[in-house]
Design a protein around this motif. Sequence first.
Motif, mmCIF file in Angstrom:
data_model
loop_
_atom_site.group_PDB
_atom_site.id
_atom_site.type_symbol
_atom_site.label_atom_id
_atom_site.label_comp_id
_atom_site.label_asym_id
_atom_site.label_seq_id
_atom_site.Cartn_x
_atom_site.Cartn_y
_atom_site.Cartn_z
ATOM 1 N N ARG A 1 -3.691 17.566 8.369
ATOM 2 C CA ARG A 1 -3.148 17.846 7.038
ATOM 3 C C ARG A 1 -1.972 16.918 6.746
ATOM 4 O O ARG A 1 -1.874 16.339 5.655
ATOM 5 N N ILE A 2 -1.074 16.781 7.698
ATOM 6 C CA ILE A 2 0.086 15.903 7.506
ATOM 7 C C ILE A 2 -0.371 14.450 7.408
ATOM 8 O O ILE A 2 0.102 13.686 6.563
ATOM 9 N N LEU A 3 -1.314 14.068 8.270
ATOM 10 C CA LEU A 3 -1.852 12.705 8.252
ATOM 11 C C LEU A 3 -2.446 12.357 6.890
ATOM 12 O O LEU A 3 -2.236 11.250 6.366
ATOM 13 N N ALA A 4 -3.200 13.292 6.312
ATOM 14 C CA ALA A 4 -3.841 13.031 5.021
ATOM 15 C C ALA A 4 -2.799 12.711 3.949
ATOM 16 O O ALA A 4 -3.066 11.932 3.032
ATOM 17 N N HIS A 5 -1.608 13.306 4.086
ATOM 18 C CA HIS A 5 -0.564 13.065 3.091
ATOM 19 C C HIS A 5 0.130 11.725 3.333
ATOM 20 O O HIS A 5 0.178 10.873 2.432
ATOM 21 N N TYR A 6 0.653 11.521 4.539
ATOM 22 C CA TYR A 6 1.477 10.320 4.726
ATOM 23 C C TYR A 6 0.649 9.043 4.807
ATOM 24 O O TYR A 6 1.174 7.945 4.583
ATOM 25 N N SER A 7 -0.646 9.151 5.112
ATOM 26 C CA SER A 7 -1.469 7.940 5.130
ATOM 27 C C SER A 7 -1.592 7.336 3.735
ATOM 28 O O SER A 7 -1.820 6.124 3.591
ATOM 29 N N LYS A 8 -1.408 8.164 2.706
ATOM 30 C CA LYS A 8 -1.412 7.637 1.340
ATOM 31 C C LYS A 8 -0.249 6.657 1.143
ATOM 32 O O LYS A 8 -0.374 5.676 0.406
ATOM 33 N N THR A 9 0.872 6.932 1.792
ATOM 34 C CA THR A 9 2.023 6.036 1.664
ATOM 35 C C THR A 9 1.684 4.644 2.172
ATOM 36 O O THR A 9 2.066 3.638 1.559
ATOM 37 N N ALA A 10 0.969 4.576 3.296
ATOM 38 C CA ALA A 10 0.568 3.265 3.814
ATOM 39 C C ALA A 10 -0.300 2.541 2.793
ATOM 40 O O ALA A 10 -0.148 1.332 2.570
ATOM 41 N N ALA A 11 -1.212 3.277 2.158
ATOM 42 C CA ALA A 11 -2.084 2.669 1.145
ATOM 43 C C ALA A 11 -1.284 2.215 -0.069
ATOM 44 O O ALA A 11 -1.507 1.119 -0.605
ATOM 45 N N TYR A 12 -0.331 3.041 -0.506
ATOM 46 C CA TYR A 12 0.497 2.678 -1.661
ATOM 47 C C TYR A 12 1.340 1.436 -1.361
ATOM 48 O O TYR A 12 1.512 0.563 -2.220
ATOM 49 N N LEU A 13 1.879 1.370 -0.145
ATOM 50 C CA LEU A 13 2.693 0.212 0.234
ATOM 51 C C LEU A 13 1.877 -1.082 0.153
ATOM 52 O O LEU A 13 2.364 -2.113 -0.319
ATOM 53 N N VAL A 14 0.624 -1.020 0.610
ATOM 54 C CA VAL A 14 -0.236 -2.204 0.573
ATOM 55 C C VAL A 14 -0.574 -2.575 -0.868
ATOM 56 O O VAL A 14 -0.504 -3.744 -1.258
ATOM 57 N N LEU A 15 -0.920 -1.576 -1.677
ATOM 58 C CA LEU A 15 -1.237 -1.876 -3.077
ATOM 59 C C LEU A 15 -0.025 -2.450 -3.812
ATOM 60 O O LEU A 15 -0.160 -3.313 -4.688
ATOM 61 N N ASP A 16 1.163 -1.994 -3.432
ATOM 62 C CA ASP A 16 2.365 -2.403 -4.164
ATOM 63 C C ASP A 16 2.973 -3.709 -3.666
ATOM 64 O O ASP A 16 3.934 -4.197 -4.261
ATOM 65 N N GLY A 17 2.443 -4.265 -2.567
ATOM 66 C CA GLY A 17 2.939 -5.580 -2.190
ATOM 67 C C GLY A 17 2.998 -5.898 -0.709
ATOM 68 O O GLY A 17 3.039 -7.066 -0.328
ATOM 69 N N ALA A 18 3.045 -4.898 0.157
ATOM 70 C CA ALA A 18 3.074 -5.169 1.593
ATOM 71 C C ALA A 18 1.668 -5.525 2.072
ATOM 72 O O ALA A 18 0.676 -5.172 1.436
ATOM 73 N N SER A 19 1.576 -6.206 3.187
ATOM 74 C CA SER A 19 0.260 -6.452 3.791
ATOM 75 C C SER A 19 -0.009 -5.381 4.840
ATOM 76 O O SER A 19 0.934 -4.787 5.387
ATOM 77 N N PRO A 20 -1.287 -5.126 5.145
ATOM 78 C CA PRO A 20 -1.575 -4.172 6.229
ATOM 79 C C PRO A 20 -0.885 -4.570 7.532
ATOM 80 O O PRO A 20 -0.409 -3.706 8.279
ATOM 81 N N GLN A 21 -0.805 -5.879 7.783
ATOM 82 C CA GLN A 21 -0.195 -6.341 9.029
ATOM 83 C C GLN A 21 1.307 -6.072 9.048
ATOM 84 O O GLN A 21 1.868 -5.705 10.084
#
Length: 697
Positions: free
Chosen positions: A480-500
């Motif tokens: 449940r917690i993972l499902a929430h905070y993993s969105k932050t990783a996705a948002y960071l990538v969409l907003d300018g960071a790279s996955p790496q």
Amino acid sequence: MNTQNSVSVSTEIVGDVALVAVDNPPVNALSVHVRTGLQDAIARINADQSAKVVVIYARGRTFIAGADITEFGKPPMQPSLPDLLNEIEQSAIPLVCVLHGTALGGGLEVALACHARVAVAGARIGLPEVLIGLLPGAGGTQRVPRLAGIAVALDMCLSGRQVKVAEALEMGLVDRIDAGDPRAVALEAGQDVIAGKLATRKTCDLDAEADDAALAAARRMVAEKHPNLVSPQRCIEAIALSTGPMAAGMQAERAAFMDCLATPQRAGLIHAFFGERAVANVPEKAATPREVASIGVIGGGTMGSGIATSALLAGIPVTLVEVTDEALQRGVATITGNLDGAVKRGKLSAEARDATLAMLGAATTLEALAGVDLVIEAVFEQMEVKKEIFGKLDAICKPGAILASNTSYLDIDEIAAQTARPEDVIGLHFFSPAHIMRLLEIVVGAKTAPEVTATGFALAKRMQKVGVRAGVCDGFIGNRILAHYSKTAAYLVLDGASPQQVDRALEDFGFAMGPHKVGDLAGLDIGWMTRKRKAAERPSNERYAGDVSDRICENGWFGRKSGKGFYVYDGRDMRPNPEVEEIIADERRKAGITPREFSDGEIVDRYLTAMIVEAARVVEDGIALRPLDVDIVFLMGYGFPRFRGGPLHYADTIGAAELVRRIEDYARQDPQYWQVPELLREMAQSGRSFADINKEA
């Protein structure tokens, strides 16, 4: 025969042998009472010359198993352990130590200060201080090199492992191994010293030989594997000084110990140490577990085979069920491979592997489970499939048999409703690979009987896992917690960071792997399937986080198992997937996003804050009993850096008020995602911490 007693230490004179017994149940920890008792006994015997030799041993199931860590952080109480051990070492009367059970940490340091060491067969020794963010603080880094060499000292201090006495004898850390009752062994050892059959010497009179190669190798290993940790580096520094004067080395060791004692890392590791034990304190603790003499596992895939392996290694006969002979043989082959791996790693003998495999049965019908005590379903994560299986199990399994699902997300109560025995249904969420990962989420349904929950905890202990109680919700505690905070990783990538960059920033923080590497390892199709399952529930005003991952999966790139995901895999080699960069750029264009730069610090702050937000809600909703339960789930199942203590322990180092400020700041950009949990707001107002909530629970 003469006897004198203190609170935790007693002295008995038998002929010319003084037997000094430590008796401080349950593990004879070196409390101030034990230290004072030993100091008084040794001073008295030396003063009145009532014996020709002193032998220290312990009553109960073990020798001194370590320091009394409840004294850490409190004002020092005299005598200090280093001072006591110097007095022991300088005793004019020869002083021998008899070890049984375990002699760990300060317990082993007591033995090292004695003039000879006799171990009872089956004993183990170790210096595990590094596991709680410390180093030996009473001579361990100085005396082990003098007795066994610098390489041995580095191995013991940096690994924290327990050494069997046969190996310790080869190392030179014990002088002989005897069989028998510790008191009888102690008396014989004392008599042998008097008779000249057991030699004694003071460790401080020995010299440690230089070993620059071992020190250099240790420094490289720590830099590579533990770059964030303080105590391993201080261990190496202290051991390096063992070739010089003893007094200078002891002084440096003690200074390093006190420095480590004051670090947040020590606090985090101590929290983890106690937390692993505290999670067993559950409302159902007093209930009597049901007997589990046999287990059925439904599903022979990676997870089911891992669960079966874990049960077999715990000595429990298993019947594996699959739908076809081909799938069944694959499952049996996987289990066999798991056990072969244990043999290669030295964890299991070839004979034990064969005996373990003999406890495995295999079948292609559920009727084979009619007589087992516990069934663990580990099939495809689809509610209708699980409902069908549980309906059939209800009719097949004997009364009192426990029916468990290994579901990662699904509603245990809905599954239980398919049976006429919901009180016998429970969630047992293992983590992959199940025969290696030590976490077990024990998911308690609305009607789960207390003794069924107690059985889940007993099974976890038997399998050498840490069971954590969870309530019913989508994903329980961890997912449940993972499902929430993993969105932050996705948002960071969409907003300018790279996955790496996201992965690197979080690995530098202490995670073993960043989220995109983890996704590739676990299989990106799992998250894809979950997003599709929950699509209808997604709020219309929620920013979608799956754009990039969905397109990766649509290409058939599921991570390591398909050779591509966020990264491209060629054997052990891994490199960024250039086609993913194109997907990210395309999704940014579609959404009208102008990418911006993120610092590594901002990535860590956003990611951890999102994790803490949902973790607080999990506690607020009662899904986790206490904050520490969340911490243990993340330390043991999600790669959270142990030295940081878990997400909610780490939250206390930030402070509730600062967290609320951050969330409100982030909410200016996305008010739907960033919302302050009521619990966190109340904590900010009252000054309470998650540690306070743990104490209240």
